[in-house]
Design a protein around this motif. Structure first.
Motif, mmCIF file in Angstrom:
data_model
loop_
_atom_site.group_PDB
_atom_site.id
_atom_site.type_symbol
_atom_site.label_atom_id
_atom_site.label_comp_id
_atom_site.label_asym_id
_atom_site.label_seq_id
_atom_site.Cartn_x
_atom_site.Cartn_y
_atom_site.Cartn_z
ATOM 1 N N SER A 44 -27.004 7.904 5.987
ATOM 2 C CA SER A 44 -25.634 7.539 6.346
ATOM 3 C C SER A 44 -25.424 6.034 6.229
ATOM 4 O O SER A 44 -26.384 5.251 6.189
ATOM 5 N N SER A 45 -24.159 5.648 6.180
ATOM 6 C CA SER A 45 -23.819 4.234 6.006
ATOM 7 C C SER A 45 -24.169 3.430 7.266
ATOM 8 O O SER A 45 -23.946 3.893 8.385
ATOM 9 N N PRO A 46 -24.699 2.230 7.096
ATOM 10 C CA PRO A 46 -25.032 1.408 8.269
ATOM 11 C C PRO A 46 -23.832 0.632 8.802
ATOM 12 O O PRO A 46 -23.939 -0.075 9.805
ATOM 13 N N GLU A 53 -21.405 -5.457 1.032
ATOM 14 C CA GLU A 53 -22.630 -6.150 0.642
ATOM 15 C C GLU A 53 -23.825 -5.612 1.430
ATOM 16 O O GLU A 53 -24.902 -5.367 0.879
ATOM 17 N N THR A 54 -23.608 -5.424 2.726
ATOM 18 C CA THR A 54 -24.670 -4.878 3.577
ATOM 19 C C THR A 54 -25.057 -3.485 3.103
ATOM 20 O O THR A 54 -26.239 -3.145 3.046
ATOM 21 N N GLU A 57 -27.257 -3.733 0.011
ATOM 22 C CA GLU A 57 -28.614 -4.178 0.353
ATOM 23 C C GLU A 57 -29.383 -3.047 1.043
ATOM 24 O O GLU A 57 -30.570 -2.841 0.825
ATOM 25 N N TRP A 58 -28.678 -2.330 1.887
ATOM 26 C CA TRP A 58 -29.279 -1.210 2.631
ATOM 27 C C TRP A 58 -29.835 -0.168 1.656
ATOM 28 O O TRP A 58 -30.947 0.326 1.813
ATOM 29 N N TYR A 61 -33.015 -1.745 -0.096
ATOM 30 C CA TYR A 61 -34.217 -2.088 0.660
ATOM 31 C C TYR A 61 -34.555 -1.138 1.809
ATOM 32 O O TYR A 61 -35.719 -0.960 2.128
ATOM 33 N N VAL A 62 -33.570 -0.554 2.440
ATOM 34 C CA VAL A 62 -33.856 0.267 3.625
ATOM 35 C C VAL A 62 -33.998 1.751 3.278
ATOM 36 O O VAL A 62 -34.904 2.424 3.763
ATOM 37 N N GLU A 65 -37.389 3.023 2.334
ATOM 38 C CA GLU A 65 -38.276 3.088 3.503
ATOM 39 C C GLU A 65 -38.008 4.350 4.309
ATOM 40 O O GLU A 65 -38.923 5.030 4.754
ATOM 41 N N LEU A 66 -36.715 4.634 4.516
ATOM 42 C CA LEU A 66 -36.345 5.827 5.281
ATOM 43 C C LEU A 66 -36.810 7.088 4.555
ATOM 44 O O LEU A 66 -37.318 8.020 5.155
ATOM 45 N N LEU A 69 -40.373 7.564 5.174
ATOM 46 C CA LEU A 69 -40.584 7.991 6.567
ATOM 47 C C LEU A 69 -40.336 9.495 6.716
ATOM 48 O O LEU A 69 -41.132 10.235 7.299
#
Lengths: 163, 115
Positions: A44-46, A53-54, A57-58, A61-62, A65-66, A69
């Motif tokens: 889902s969107s952060p 922009e966030t 990047e999410w 980079y994120v 990782e998720l 996991l």
């Protein structure tokens, strides 16, 4: 089916072939499988949409990782579920032992599976709260039963973690 | 973004270890936001999701924020009844890490600038 805490594991005994099959489906059910609604729910969107922009990047980079996991959790669960393999055609009841140290992986995989199934079927809140719906007359009913069954297991594991 | 900077630092360090640095130019982090932007307070909002179990959401709040059970339950009930709850507010970098953890538990969490 009986579920109880043993020394270092949670034991699900007297599992009939139907419930054993539902358990076997956890890793597959947890996979969004490229279905946009399921992908969007799992990743889902952060932000509330204003921070483009966030979000970019999410994704870069994120999200990877998720993804790792979630994959690790489903792989751990798939490993535990191998106990149920071997006599799929037998009608005999089975026993599954979940090591206590795998409890977090199970919570995660069960949650992923429930969210993905709910997103793929677009279940309403009313449907999700109707825990006594029966009998199972369609694929959709079966999916709802699956969500509730996995939720029951989650509740038990959570109680065990608290105690 | 903290993770990006850390990744750049690690990449740089691993290149150094492997002796593969080929340019003398330092790593320049691209400035993507103004200082003012980073200093503004941010808040973490968790949104309602009918699939996540109430007990599970409570456990996540306890684990991620270290809240006592009563406080975690209060926030969980606020999410359940009001549709959302502000779980934390503060600087952007820790807020991003909290949101990442919440997403790791598959909660619907967003980061919003306090206006």
């Amino acid at each position: 089916m009986e579920i109880r805490r043993r020394n270092d594991h949670i034991e699900l005994s007297e599992l009939d072939p139907f419930l054993a099959e539902l358990l076997r489906q956890i890793p597959t059910s947890a996979d969004p499988g490229g279905v946009p609604a399921a992908e969007q729910r799992i990743f889902s969107s952060p932000t509330n949409g204003k921070e483009t922009e966030t979000c970019a990047e999410w994704k870069t980079y994120v999200e990877p990782e998720l993804r790792r996991l979630f994959q690790t959790a489903t792989q751990t669960v798939a490993g535990d579920l191998e106990q149920l393999n071997g006599n799929e055609k037998s009608l005999a009841n089975r026993t599954l032992r979940i090591p206590s140290k795998h409890a977090d992986a199970w919570l995660s995989a069960l949650n992923q599976a429930r969210l993905v199934i709910a997103a793929k079927n677009n279940f309403t809140e009313n449907e999700l709260n109707d825990h006594f719906r029966s009998p199972i007359g369609s694929r959709r009913d079966l999916s709802l039963f699956q969500v509730n069954f996995y939720g029951f297991l989650q509740e038990f594991i959570l109680r065990e973690l608290e105690s | 973004m903290a993770q990006i900077k850390e990744m750049q630092r690690l990449t740089h360090a691993s290149n150094e270890q492997a002796g593969t640095i080929t340019t003398a130019e330092p790593t320049i982090e691209k400035q993507t936001r103004s200082e003012e932007d980073l200093d503004l307070p941010w808040q973490i909002i968790v949104h309602n999701d009918p699939v996540n179990l109430m007990s599970y959401v409570t456990m996540v709040f306890q684990r991620v924020f270290g809240y006592p059970r009563e406080k975690a339950e209060r926030h969980m009930l606020e999410v359940h009844h009001e549709g959302r709850s502000i779980l934390w507010s503060g600087m952007r970098e820790p807020a991003e890490l909290y949101v990442q953890q919440l997403h790791g538990y598959l909660l619907l969490a967003t980061l919003e600038k306090i206006c």
